[in-house]
Design an enzyme around this catalytic site. Sequence first.
Site, PDB file in Angstrom:
ATOM      1  N   ASP A  26      -6.594 -28.688  26.601  1.00 38.15           N
ATOM      2  CA  ASP A  26      -6.943 -30.019  27.134  1.00 38.15           C
ATOM      3  C   ASP A  26      -6.053 -30.441  28.299  1.00 38.15           C
ATOM      4  O   ASP A  26      -6.531 -31.041  29.264  1.00 38.15           O
ATOM      5  CB  ASP A  26      -6.796 -31.089  26.043  1.00 38.15           C
ATOM      6  CG  ASP A  26      -7.798 -30.915  24.930  1.00 38.15           C
ATOM      7  OD1 ASP A  26      -8.758 -30.143  25.121  1.00 38.15           O
ATOM      8  OD2 ASP A  26      -7.606 -31.533  23.864  1.00 38.15           O
TER       9      ASP A  26
HETATM   10  P1  NAP Z   1      -5.232 -28.168  22.707  1.00 41.93           P
HETATM   11  O1  NAP Z   1      -6.060 -28.772  23.763  1.00 41.93           O
HETATM   12  O2  NAP Z   1      -5.373 -28.686  21.333  1.00 41.93           O
HETATM   13  O3  NAP Z   1      -5.557 -26.602  22.742  1.00 41.93           O
HETATM   14  C1  NAP Z   1      -4.830 -25.691  22.005  1.00 41.93           C
HETATM   15  C2  NAP Z   1      -5.465 -24.326  22.208  1.00 41.93           C
HETATM   16  O4  NAP Z   1      -4.613 -23.384  21.579  1.00 41.93           O
HETATM   17  C3  NAP Z   1      -6.821 -24.191  21.558  1.00 41.93           C
HETATM   18  O5  NAP Z   1      -7.849 -24.219  22.506  1.00 41.93           O
HETATM   19  C4  NAP Z   1      -6.757 -22.850  20.809  1.00 41.93           C
HETATM   20  O6  NAP Z   1      -7.790 -21.982  21.288  1.00 41.93           O
HETATM   21  C5  NAP Z   1      -5.405 -22.293  21.206  1.00 41.93           C
HETATM   22  N1  NAP Z   1      -4.762 -21.625  20.091  1.00 41.93           N
HETATM   23  C6  NAP Z   1      -4.671 -22.024  18.809  1.00 41.93           C
HETATM   24  N2  NAP Z   1      -4.027 -21.113  18.081  1.00 41.93           N
HETATM   25  C7  NAP Z   1      -3.698 -20.103  18.927  1.00 41.93           C
HETATM   26  C8  NAP Z   1      -3.005 -18.885  18.766  1.00 41.93           C
HETATM   27  N3  NAP Z   1      -2.547 -18.484  17.573  1.00 41.93           N
HETATM   28  N4  NAP Z   1      -2.841 -18.098  19.847  1.00 41.93           N
HETATM   29  C9  NAP Z   1      -3.317 -18.475  21.045  1.00 41.93           C
HETATM   30  N5  NAP Z   1      -3.977 -19.616  21.262  1.00 41.93           N
HETATM   31  C10 NAP Z   1      -4.154 -20.436  20.199  1.00 41.93           C
HETATM   32  O7  NAP Z   1      -3.667 -28.204  23.062  1.00 41.93           O
HETATM   33  P2  NAP Z   1      -2.907 -28.828  24.302  1.00 41.93           P
HETATM   34  O8  NAP Z   1      -3.447 -28.319  25.581  1.00 41.93           O
HETATM   35  O9  NAP Z   1      -1.468 -28.638  23.990  1.00 41.93           O
HETATM   36  O10 NAP Z   1      -3.276 -30.378  24.259  1.00 41.93           O
HETATM   37  C11 NAP Z   1      -2.812 -31.229  23.234  1.00 41.93           C
HETATM   38  C12 NAP Z   1      -3.928 -32.118  22.768  1.00 41.93           C
HETATM   39  O11 NAP Z   1      -3.488 -32.793  21.584  1.00 41.93           O
HETATM   40  C13 NAP Z   1      -4.309 -33.168  23.789  1.00 41.93           C
HETATM   41  O12 NAP Z   1      -5.684 -33.414  23.743  1.00 41.93           O
HETATM   42  C14 NAP Z   1      -3.528 -34.380  23.290  1.00 41.93           C
HETATM   43  O13 NAP Z   1      -4.117 -35.596  23.710  1.00 41.93           O
HETATM   44  C15 NAP Z   1      -3.612 -34.201  21.791  1.00 41.93           C
HETATM   45  N6  NAP Z   1      -2.551 -34.916  21.057  1.00 41.93           N
HETATM   46  C16 NAP Z   1      -1.251 -34.715  21.380  1.00 41.93           C
HETATM   47  C17 NAP Z   1      -0.255 -35.434  20.724  1.00 41.93           C
HETATM   48  C18 NAP Z   1       1.214 -35.266  21.076  1.00 41.93           C
HETATM   49  O14 NAP Z   1       1.998 -36.126  20.731  1.00 41.93           O
HETATM   50  N7  NAP Z   1       1.592 -34.185  21.712  1.00 41.93           N
HETATM   51  C19 NAP Z   1      -0.594 -36.334  19.740  1.00 41.93           C
HETATM   52  C20 NAP Z   1      -1.944 -36.482  19.397  1.00 41.93           C
HETATM   53  C21 NAP Z   1      -2.901 -35.758  20.076  1.00 41.93           C
HETATM   54  P3  NAP Z   1      -8.322 -20.784  20.357  1.00 41.93           P
HETATM   55  O15 NAP Z   1      -8.725 -21.380  19.076  1.00 41.93           O
HETATM   56  O16 NAP Z   1      -9.434 -20.195  21.140  1.00 41.93           O
HETATM   57  O17 NAP Z   1      -7.188 -19.824  20.219  1.00 41.93           O
END
Ligand code: NAP
Length: 596
Positions: free
Chosen positions: A524
């Site tokens: 994301d």
């Molecule tokens: P993300 O958008 O959730 O994407 C994580 C990606 O990691 C997934 O597409 C997944 O794809 C991949 N993944 C999972 N396990 C894996 C593995 N073992 N090896 C390789 N890839 C793996 O993560 P992000 O880009 O870090 O974004 C964070 C999101 O969380 C944002 O939307 C944010 O708003 C939200 N959020 C963050 C917080 C905070 O405080 N940081 C709090 C609440 C919400 P596959 O399944 O295809 O592997």
Amino acid sequence: MTPELETGLYIFILAGFLGYHVISRVPPLLHTPLMSATNAMSGISLIGSMVVAGAGHGGLSTVFGFIAVGCSSTNVVGGFLITDRMLKMFKSEREHAAQAASFFRGREAPIMLGALVALLIAGLFWFENLRNLLGHADLSEGLKFSYILSAALFILGLKGLSSPRYARRGMFLAELGMLMAVVGTLFHPALISFRWVFLGLLIGTVVGGGMGLWVPMTAVPQRTALSHSLGALAATLIGVSEYIRHHGELGKVLMTAIGAEVVIGGLTFTGSLMAAAKLQELLPGAPITYRGQNVSNLAVLVATVGCLVALIFAPGAATLFYTMVGLALLFGFLLVVPIGAADMPVVISLLNSYAGLADAAMGFVLMNKIQIITGSLDGTSGFLLSILMCRAMNRSAVNVLFGAFGKIEEEAPGPAAEAKGSVRSITPEEVSVLFDSVRTVIIVPGYGMAVAQAQHGVSELAKLMTKRGIDVKYAIHPVAGRMPGHMNVLLAEANVPYEQLYAMEQINPYFPEADVALVVGANDVTNPAARNNRSSPLYGMPILEVDRAKSVIVLKRSMRPGFAGVDNELYYDPKCMMLFGDAKESLSHLFVALKS
Ligand code: NAP
């Protein structure tokens, strides 16, 4: 209004403003340590609990005081230890070398903990005699000074968190402040019995020490949630105990303070327990929703507040009081049920804020000014962090406050969704050939790196690239992962010096010059739809502009979306290559290929 209440309110408001200014200077790099540090400081409810446990009231009052001492000291010891563990990881290259050469080599925490346990065992058996030896000297003036100094040390401690260089020193000051407040309280004139106090302190130190030393970094969010529930339980029990002690004969002000304490404490207790259980996957992480949920939740809240208002006019109505406690506990549970596990960090920050307010309310009940100050600081910190997280996720505060989050709407088909093309995949060997001509790489970690526990693999690969003369930088999005500062903590654990970590605003101008953006499990936070697809739920969220790099390599297992549940148009960009597989395994293959 009594003069004491008036002073208390002034202190509460001023501490809140001061807290806002100090805490807003804490960089995103240190947001997770900030959460655990304020959590530890909110354990100052310990001093009020000690007074209740040791005042010799007997019966339920002493039992509740004893449990509250145990809960609060668990938070203090566990909170400070885990904060220190995290801060020790945030090192510059020079500090890494200095630690390797030091005598303790990072083992000072278990040594101090052992010494503390030994002191508490000694206190359990001999402190009462020591206190009797001192006679009935009036030490209340000294006690007041120790509290004033503690409050100043807490604020200096938080100020230290404005830079990783001073953060540990700052936390040392805060720990000293806590020690002074606790030791000072042992000489509180109302304390006449010490057995339950020391036993509670001992149990809390052992439990909190274990949690602080051994909880893995990836479990920090659930540990924090559990700590909030313990702090809130302490506040609720002290509120109930004070109600029992006064036999319902309470003035309006005291009844309001006790009511606020048990209502906020009660809902924070069950809400935080639910959050911890969802994060630990003991409960299903998916949001549980049903028809009329908001209306029924609102009805429970209105009934709880109604009971409180009625009690202010008829404080002797004990059944009403216990009904109010029960409703508050139910409301905390209902508040968190409709929220998905992935949204728990925002919930935890909000509950952190509520736990602070419960603590401040306890300060008003016991007229303890230092509790009012720390409660206000904790309340401000939690609120500020939730607002910052909402902003970084492009969510409104109202959306968070009313709990209608955790369910992401299906992406509406927009121009970008229609413009999908083919996806190019690449093997580790092909990447290593590509890297022959690469001069600059920006690594973009995300939640997938945490899932795969690939931070050490990332760090090893980065070191290898640096040895080969490649300039390596890390790009950190404020909400990458699932808690504030998640990526910073994991990379620090893998010994990545913090000078190499660049915040989003700092790194974005570097992307157009980068030969490769290496995306490790981030999704994301790299999605260009946030910039150019008005119909995307991510539209408006600030992102890492990886699509502006000369080429992009993405490490993930499949084409599955991330947290927001939306497709990433980056993957269809002709300059983007997908290295499919678990990030840890892909990195180790890449390391071998690059080395050979
Ligand atoms: P993300 O958008 O959730 O994407 C994580 C990606 O990691 C997934 O597409 C997944 O794809 C991949 N993944 C999972 N396990 C894996 C593995 N073992 N090896 C390789 N890839 C793996 O993560 P992000 O880009 O870090 O974004 C964070 C999101 O969380 C944002 O939307 C944010 O708003 C939200 N959020 C963050 C917080 C905070 O405080 N940081 C709090 C609440 C919400 P596959 O399944 O295809 O592997």
